[in-house]
Design a protein around this motif. Structure first.
Motif, mmCIF file in Angstrom:
data_model
loop_
_atom_site.group_PDB
_atom_site.id
_atom_site.type_symbol
_atom_site.label_atom_id
_atom_site.label_comp_id
_atom_site.label_asym_id
_atom_site.label_seq_id
_atom_site.Cartn_x
_atom_site.Cartn_y
_atom_site.Cartn_z
ATOM 1 N N GLN A 67 0.843 -1.216 0.000
ATOM 2 C CA GLN A 67 0.000 0.000 0.000
ATOM 3 C C GLN A 67 0.877 1.266 0.000
ATOM 4 O OE1 GLN A 67 -2.531 0.323 3.448
ATOM 5 N NE2 GLN A 67 -3.385 2.265 2.810
ATOM 6 N N ILE A 68 1.868 1.287 0.891
ATOM 7 C CA ILE A 68 2.722 2.480 0.976
ATOM 8 C C ILE A 68 3.581 2.610 -0.291
ATOM 9 C CG2 ILE A 68 4.609 3.584 2.283
ATOM 10 C CD1 ILE A 68 1.862 3.717 3.701
ATOM 11 N N SER A 69 4.038 1.473 -0.830
ATOM 12 C CA SER A 69 4.840 1.525 -2.065
ATOM 13 C C SER A 69 4.029 2.130 -3.210
ATOM 14 C CB SER A 69 5.307 0.125 -2.468
ATOM 15 O OG SER A 69 6.147 -0.394 -1.479
ATOM 16 N N LEU A 70 2.741 1.820 -3.259
ATOM 17 C CA LEU A 70 1.885 2.402 -4.310
ATOM 18 C C LEU A 70 1.802 3.919 -4.142
ATOM 19 C CD1 LEU A 70 -0.839 -0.379 -4.286
ATOM 20 C CD2 LEU A 70 0.388 0.358 -6.333
ATOM 21 N N ILE A 71 1.730 4.366 -2.904
ATOM 22 C CA ILE A 71 1.709 5.824 -2.665
ATOM 23 C C ILE A 71 3.050 6.427 -3.098
ATOM 24 C CG2 ILE A 71 1.531 7.635 -0.901
ATOM 25 C CD1 ILE A 71 -0.310 5.707 0.687
ATOM 26 N N LEU A 72 4.142 5.744 -2.736
ATOM 27 C CA LEU A 72 5.473 6.249 -3.121
ATOM 28 C C LEU A 72 5.588 6.350 -4.636
ATOM 29 C CD1 LEU A 72 7.842 4.185 -0.751
ATOM 30 C CD2 LEU A 72 6.936 6.493 -0.380
ATOM 31 N N ALA A 73 4.929 5.417 -5.331
ATOM 32 C CA ALA A 73 4.995 5.398 -6.802
ATOM 33 C C ALA A 73 4.101 6.450 -7.435
ATOM 34 C CB ALA A 73 4.600 4.012 -7.306
ATOM 35 N N GLY A 74 3.339 7.150 -6.620
ATOM 36 C CA GLY A 74 2.491 8.219 -7.160
ATOM 37 C C GLY A 74 1.154 7.723 -7.680
ATOM 38 N N GLY A 190 12.853 -7.468 -5.646
ATOM 39 C CA GLY A 190 12.418 -6.324 -4.841
ATOM 40 C C GLY A 190 13.323 -5.114 -4.986
ATOM 41 N N THR A 191 14.425 -5.273 -5.766
ATOM 42 C CA THR A 191 15.349 -4.133 -5.896
ATOM 43 C C THR A 191 15.393 -3.591 -7.327
ATOM 44 O OG1 THR A 191 17.292 -5.513 -6.346
ATOM 45 C CG2 THR A 191 16.814 -5.018 -4.034
ATOM 46 N N TYR A 192 14.513 -4.094 -8.187
ATOM 47 C CA TYR A 192 14.479 -3.619 -9.580
ATOM 48 C C TYR A 192 13.589 -2.391 -9.752
ATOM 49 C CZ TYR A 192 16.848 -7.751 -11.504
ATOM 50 O OH TYR A 192 17.760 -8.715 -11.823
ATOM 51 N N GLY A 193 12.474 -2.376 -9.055
ATOM 52 C CA GLY A 193 11.499 -1.297 -9.234
ATOM 53 C C GLY A 193 11.786 -0.118 -8.326
ATOM 54 N N VAL A 194 10.849 0.830 -8.269
ATOM 55 C CA VAL A 194 11.066 1.964 -7.355
ATOM 56 C C VAL A 194 10.964 1.495 -5.907
ATOM 57 C CG1 VAL A 194 10.241 3.772 -8.917
ATOM 58 C CG2 VAL A 194 8.653 2.744 -7.316
ATOM 59 N N ALA A 195 10.177 0.429 -5.686
ATOM 60 C CA ALA A 195 10.054 -0.106 -4.334
ATOM 61 C C ALA A 195 9.670 -1.578 -4.419
ATOM 62 C CB ALA A 195 8.986 0.663 -3.547
ATOM 63 N N GLY A 196 10.070 -2.329 -3.411
ATOM 64 C CA GLY A 196 9.711 -3.750 -3.343
ATOM 65 C C GLY A 196 9.167 -4.055 -1.964
ATOM 66 N N ALA A 197 8.143 -4.909 -1.915
ATOM 67 C CA ALA A 197 7.499 -5.228 -0.635
ATOM 68 C C ALA A 197 7.863 -6.641 -0.192
ATOM 69 C CB ALA A 197 5.979 -5.124 -0.789
ATOM 70 N N LEU A 198 8.372 -6.763 1.035
ATOM 71 C CA LEU A 198 8.658 -8.073 1.629
ATOM 72 C C LEU A 198 7.619 -8.374 2.704
ATOM 73 C CD1 LEU A 198 12.512 -7.790 2.382
ATOM 74 C CD2 LEU A 198 11.450 -8.822 0.368
ATOM 75 N N SER A 199 7.373 -9.657 2.946
ATOM 76 C CA SER A 199 6.463 -10.052 4.042
ATOM 77 C C SER A 199 7.192 -10.989 5.000
ATOM 78 C CB SER A 199 5.240 -10.775 3.479
ATOM 79 O OG SER A 199 4.564 -11.471 4.515
ATOM 80 N N PHE A 200 6.905 -10.813 6.286
ATOM 81 C CA PHE A 200 7.451 -11.722 7.301
ATOM 82 C C PHE A 200 6.324 -12.393 8.073
ATOM 83 C CE2 PHE A 200 10.410 -7.975 7.116
ATOM 84 C CZ PHE A 200 11.262 -8.545 6.179
ATOM 85 N N ASN A 201 5.234 -12.655 7.369
ATOM 86 C CA ASN A 201 4.130 -13.386 7.973
ATOM 87 C C ASN A 201 4.647 -14.774 8.393
ATOM 88 O OD1 ASN A 201 1.620 -14.018 8.791
ATOM 89 N ND2 ASN A 201 0.634 -13.854 6.807
ATOM 90 N N SER A 202 3.873 -15.471 9.230
ATOM 91 C CA SER A 202 4.461 -16.661 9.858
ATOM 92 C C SER A 202 4.710 -17.810 8.897
ATOM 93 C CB SER A 202 3.598 -17.118 11.033
ATOM 94 O OG SER A 202 2.308 -17.380 10.566
ATOM 95 N N ASN A 203 4.176 -17.748 7.681
ATOM 96 C CA ASN A 203 4.485 -18.840 6.747
ATOM 97 C C ASN A 203 5.614 -18.473 5.780
ATOM 98 O OD1 ASN A 203 3.287 -17.063 4.990
ATOM 99 N ND2 ASN A 203 1.628 -18.413 4.371
#
Ligand SMILES: Cc1ncc(COP(=O)(O)O)c(C=O)c1O
Length: 348
Positions: A67-74, A190-203
């Motif tokens: 969600q925040i990455s989408l905002i960063l992307a304008g 995750g390092t190619y675009g303007v932003a990449g999102a990682l998850s640390f959910n339990s799975n």
């Protein structure tokens, strides 16, 4: 007494917390720093070093990272964002949170990630460019961004995608929620675009229970992300909030778990890669079709996955043998809130 042997339960994916997790959480508690703190700083530093991103910003989940990455992307309300039709719902939900709409595109049937031929055809036939922005011809809505999802650890050809995105003025945000430890041509997902999102959910391959991170190489975007996820408070003393902010920062005790998990990440990746090799060898006789890993890509093999004709039967049988499996996600266009999304049914 029964002679029957009870087979040990084999879970699909369970957290491994046998390293320094307890020790570091205790240290975080003893420090009395529960919101921000030194473990959060250290975890972000470890993530940046491991992935090669200039910045990693700890956040409450992979979903909020998107969600925040989408905002960063304008991305703005009414914009369109291209999303693969096979992904976890969070990718498409994040687009909706902004007030934008996903355009759903089918995946490549072999690699299970974004089909770049389909994408190219779509962009050529269905869009036009005006003043450095791309618009969907049928309704003149702006297509601002594209989210490649590194499904199960695989990646589409990122150099090809970068070239296409550049030509059509699309900003790339990577959904790297399940691809920590996946690389293409030596560059981390995750390092190619303007932003990449990682998850640390339990799975996930490493976990903090709930948590995520935004990767970016842009100092201004990293600063903006930190600002937005701490309620956009523009001064440490006054309660002046200069824009719409969010309370999304990752908390220090969870980051402490993350620090301990990062110490084990290379071992987890190696183990996953060995496990998938075992399944590929053993299941070659039953017609299981495994995901084709793209050229020059090293997958973290987040979950061992394969296609079979009699899936539900196999799931039931394995359940009876104390082995947990699950079907992969239902395609996004089959979910009620995304049924009307433009894209999937068209023949490009
Ligand atoms: C592809 C994908 N995107 C996004 C997410 C969302 O991450 P989180 O559960 O941390 O919000 C997940 C989590 O499973 C995912 O697999």
């Amino acid at each position: 007494m029964s002679n029957s042997i009870v087979k040990p339960y084999i879970p699909l994916c369970e957290p491994n917390l046998k390293g320094n997790e307890k020790k570091y959480v205790a240290e975080a508690i003893d420090s009395n720093w529960l919101s921000g703190g030194s473990f959060l700083n250290l975890f972000e530093k470890q993530l940046a070093e491991f992935t090669g991103a200039a910045y990693a910003v700890g956040i409450s989940s992979g979903t909020t990272a998107l969600q925040i990455s989408l905002i960063l992307a304008g991305v703005e309300p009414q914009d369109l964002v291209i999303v693969p039709n096979l992904t976890f719902v969070a990718t498409a939900n994040a687009v909706k949170y902004i007030g934008a709409e996903p355009i759903l595109l089918d995946i490549n049937p072999e690699t299970w990630v974004m089909d770049l031929n389909l994408l190219r055809n779509f962009l050529e036939k269905e869009t036009y460019i005006e003043e450095d922005s791309c618009y969907l011809s049928v309704n003149h809505r702006r297509i601002k961004a594209i989210i490649p999802v590194h499904l199960l650890g695989n990646m589409c050809d990122m150099n090809d995608l970068l070239a296409l995105a550049n030509k059509y003025h699309l900003t790339i945000i990577e959904d790297a929620a399940c691809s920590l430890g996946s690389f293409q041509n030596g560059k981390h997902s995750g390092t190619y675009g303007v932003a990449g999102a990682l998850s640390f959910n339990s799975n996930k391959i490493i976990t903090t229970g709930g948590g995520g991170a935004i990767l970016t190489n842009d100092a201004g975007l990293a600063k903006k992300a930190r600002h937005l996820i701490t309620q956009a408070k523009s001064s440490t003393t006054d309660y002046f909030h200069d824009t719409l902010g969010y309370n999304y920062r990752l908390v220090n005790p969870l980051a402490a778990i993350g620090v301990a998990q990062m110490e084990c990440l290379p071992m987890y990746i190696k183990t996953k890669q060995e496990i998938v090799g075992y399944y590929q060898n053993e299941l070659s006789g039953i017609g299981a079709q495994f995901q084709l890993i793209s050229s020059n890509t090293i997958s973290n093999f987040w979950h061992v996955s394969f296609l079979v004709k009699n899936r539900n039967e196999l799931i039931s049988f394995l359940q009876s043998q104390n082995i947990e499996t699950r079907p992969l996600w239902i395609p996004i266009n089959q979910l009620p809130i995304f049924r009307a999304c433009w894209g999937i049914d068209k023949d490009w």
